[in-house]
Enzyme design. Structure first.
Site, PDB file in Angstrom:
ATOM      1  N   SER A 207       0.537  -1.348   0.101  1.00 37.96           N
ATOM      2  CA  SER A 207      -0.133  -0.168   0.077  1.00 37.96           C
ATOM      3  C   SER A 207       0.631   1.105   0.044  1.00 37.96           C
ATOM      4  CB  SER A 207      -0.886   0.123   1.176  1.00 37.96           C
ATOM      5  OG  SER A 207      -0.334  -0.131   2.453  1.00 37.96           O
TER       6      SER A 207
ATOM      7  N   HIS B  73      -6.154  -4.412  -0.351  1.00 35.58           N
ATOM      8  CA  HIS B  73      -6.050  -3.207  -1.299  1.00 35.58           C
ATOM      9  C   HIS B  73      -6.425  -4.013  -2.585  1.00 35.58           C
ATOM     10  CE1 HIS B  73      -4.959   0.116   1.175  1.00 35.58           C
ATOM     11  NE2 HIS B  73      -4.231  -0.732   1.899  1.00 35.58           N
TER      12      HIS B  73
ATOM     13  N   LYS C 221     -12.356  -1.910   3.645  1.00 37.34           N
ATOM     14  CA  LYS C 221     -11.732  -0.896   2.489  1.00 37.34           C
ATOM     15  C   LYS C 221     -12.761  -0.782   1.318  1.00 37.34           C
ATOM     16  CE  LYS C 221      -7.272  -1.169   3.944  1.00 37.34           C
ATOM     17  NZ  LYS C 221      -6.092  -2.058   4.465  1.00 37.34           N
TER      18      LYS C 221
HETATM   19  C1  PLP Z   1      -5.670  -2.525   5.894  1.00 45.24           C
HETATM   20  C2  PLP Z   1      -4.791  -3.646   5.917  1.00 45.24           C
HETATM   21  C3  PLP Z   1      -5.009  -4.742   6.912  1.00 45.24           C
HETATM   22  C4  PLP Z   1      -5.808  -4.431   8.117  1.00 45.24           C
HETATM   23  O1  PLP Z   1      -7.213  -4.670   7.846  1.00 45.24           O
HETATM   24  P1  PLP Z   1      -8.111  -4.251   9.095  1.00 45.24           P
HETATM   25  O2  PLP Z   1      -9.414  -4.784   8.675  1.00 45.24           O
HETATM   26  O3  PLP Z   1      -8.290  -2.761   8.849  1.00 45.24           O
HETATM   27  O4  PLP Z   1      -7.643  -4.500  10.274  1.00 45.24           O
HETATM   28  C5  PLP Z   1      -4.306  -5.717   6.794  1.00 45.24           C
HETATM   29  N1  PLP Z   1      -3.343  -6.226   5.663  1.00 45.24           N
HETATM   30  C6  PLP Z   1      -3.132  -5.144   4.789  1.00 45.24           C
HETATM   31  C7  PLP Z   1      -2.474  -5.288   3.653  1.00 45.24           C
HETATM   32  C8  PLP Z   1      -4.097  -3.999   4.850  1.00 45.24           C
HETATM   33  O5  PLP Z   1      -3.667  -3.146   3.925  1.00 45.24           O
END
Ligand code: PLP
Length: 421
Positions: free
Chosen positions: A209, A237, A268
């Site tokens: 990310s 992502h 997300k």
């Molecule tokens: C956002 C993200 C997480 C965490 O996800 P949540 O559901 O907000 O805990 C884990 N791994 C990656 C690669 C992320 O981008």
């Protein structure tokens, strides 16, 4: 001072100020230590302030202390569904029908039919046998490695994997290896060294990310085949936004179904409320329900959260046009910015890191952008390497063409003013 005396003093303090302060010597020591930590964070220039939004999450928002509308270009709200009326209504209905929460973990009395339905939908979406829900993908990553791997196994992880993967791996007793970021030769050399292990698991983010770069899944799948290793992809992502129908990094690269295990988030693209999951072979999911600690010892997902994610899955399964709108918006932004002379990293992902190099320049730039009504965030060391400071723009399907144009114009004006372009 004796605790009893302190307790008395505290009661007086609370009566007067409404909070407890310096009640014990131990607290005074803690506060002193925290002051030192915070000072070093400030001195390193890595303090992260939190801007307070006073509206729903959307392409256009308002923040506290500013009555103007501001264009938001830093949310993971890729499909623009976090505040979509259909999603909000589904959550409201679930609130009425199923209540606000279960006051229980799944295995005691926290499993409702909607939890099972969402797990089935997620498994179907990814074309996998089963799925298990967690309160977050952080929890899914915290649970899986420890539950699955033993000292006879090895976990081989990309050095730039997400913090939650790093923490999850720390909890497990398997041999731990790290390969250089996306370096398949380095990975292969570790696979060669670990042939005596019972299970080997290659672990990667689907999309990284910070840079918006995409894991070399094709090569990883091929190495996993050759060395009989498992392939685990955290696709937070990618899920809901990459590939023609939003199935994620696998679909983008023409490899749908090729990894063994996918962890992802509902926080997300899939509505943005909260929640995470693991999807994969049924024996794995069955085992996780019995042994994964964040699943066993943490509260079940609230019904409105389950319903909003479930609605988003229905919406994008019925009609993937938001996914193609996002791709179109992303291309438009990347093309316009590149033509204007900016350097953008990543390959076509809606994460568009606009590179500045210098940390204070990136910070100043983002402040100027906010003055022009565009909310973007600068990232610098230690979040990204020294000298690689950037503004990470995130494109959403909810941005109109005119909004993207306003963002690009603000970049160009600010870029000229600060002599970047
Ligand atoms: C956002 C993200 C997480 C965490 O996800 P949540 O559901 O907000 O805990 C884990 N791994 C990656 C690669 C992320 O981008």
């Amino acid at each position: 001072m004796a605790r009893v005396v302190l307790a008395k003093a505290c009661q007086l303090h609370i009566a007067k100020h409404g909070c407890v302060r310096y009640s014990t010597e131990a607290q005074a020591v803690m506060n002193e230590a925290m002051y030192e930590v915070m000072t070093s964070i400030h001195e390193a220039g890595t303090y992260k302030p939190e801007r307070v939004i006073v509206t729903r999450q959307a392409a256009s928002i308002r923040v506290a202390g500013n009555s103007n509308d501001i264009l938001n270009f830093c949310a993971n709200n890729y499909l623009g569904l976090s505040s979509h009326p259909e999603v909000v209504n589904a959550a409201k209905k679930a609130l009425d029908d199923y209540g606000s929460g279960l006051s229980s973990t799944r295995f005691i009395c926290g499993t409702q039919d909607i939890h099972k339905e969402l797990e089935e939908k997620l498994a179907r979406f990814h074309k996998r046998e089963d799925a298990i829900l967690y309160a977050s993908c952080f929890d899914a990553n915290a649970g899986i490695f420890e539950a699955l791997l033993t000292p006879e196994d090895a976990v081989i992880s990309d050095e730039l994997n997400h913090a939650s993967i790093i923490d999850g791996i720390r909890l497990c007793k398997a041999q731990r290896h790290r390969y250089k970021h996306m370096d398949v030769n380095d990975l292969e050399s570790i696979l060669k060294k670990t042939q005596d292990c019972r299970m080997r698991m290659i672990v990667t983010d689907g999309v990284f990310s910070m840079d918006g770069d995409i894991a070399p899944l094709k090569e990883l799948v091929s190495l996993a085949d050759t060395y009989k290793a498992l392939l685990f992809v955290d696709d937070c992502h990618g899920t809901g936004l990459l590939g023609e129908t939003g199935r994620g990094t696998e679909e983008l690269l023409g490899l749908h179904g090729c990894s063994d295990i996918i962890n992802s988030t509902l926080g997300k693209a899939l509505g943005g409320a909260a929640g995470g999951y693991t999807t994969g072979p049924k024996p794995l999911i069955d085992m996780l329900r019995q042994k994964s600690r964040p699943y066993l010892f943490s509260n079940t997902l609230p019904p409105p959260v389950v319903a909003s994610a479930s609605k988003v899955l229905d919406m994008i399964t019925d009609d993937p046009s938001l996914v193609s709108q996002l791709a179109k918006n992303t291309k438009h932004f990347r093309d316009r910015m590149t033509a204007a002379g900016f350097t953008i990293w990543g390959k076509g992902h809606p994460i568009c890191p606009v590179m500045f190099g210098d940390a204070s320049l990136a910070r100043m730039f983002s402040e100027e952008m906010l003055k022009r009504g565009v909310f973007v965030i600068g990232f610098s060391f230690p979040v990204v390497p020294k000298g690689k400071a950037r503004i990470r723009v995130q494109i959403s399907a909810a941005h109109s063409e005119e909004e993207i144009e306003r963002c690009v114009e603000a970049f160009i004006e600010t870029g000229k003013e600060l002599k970047v372009i």
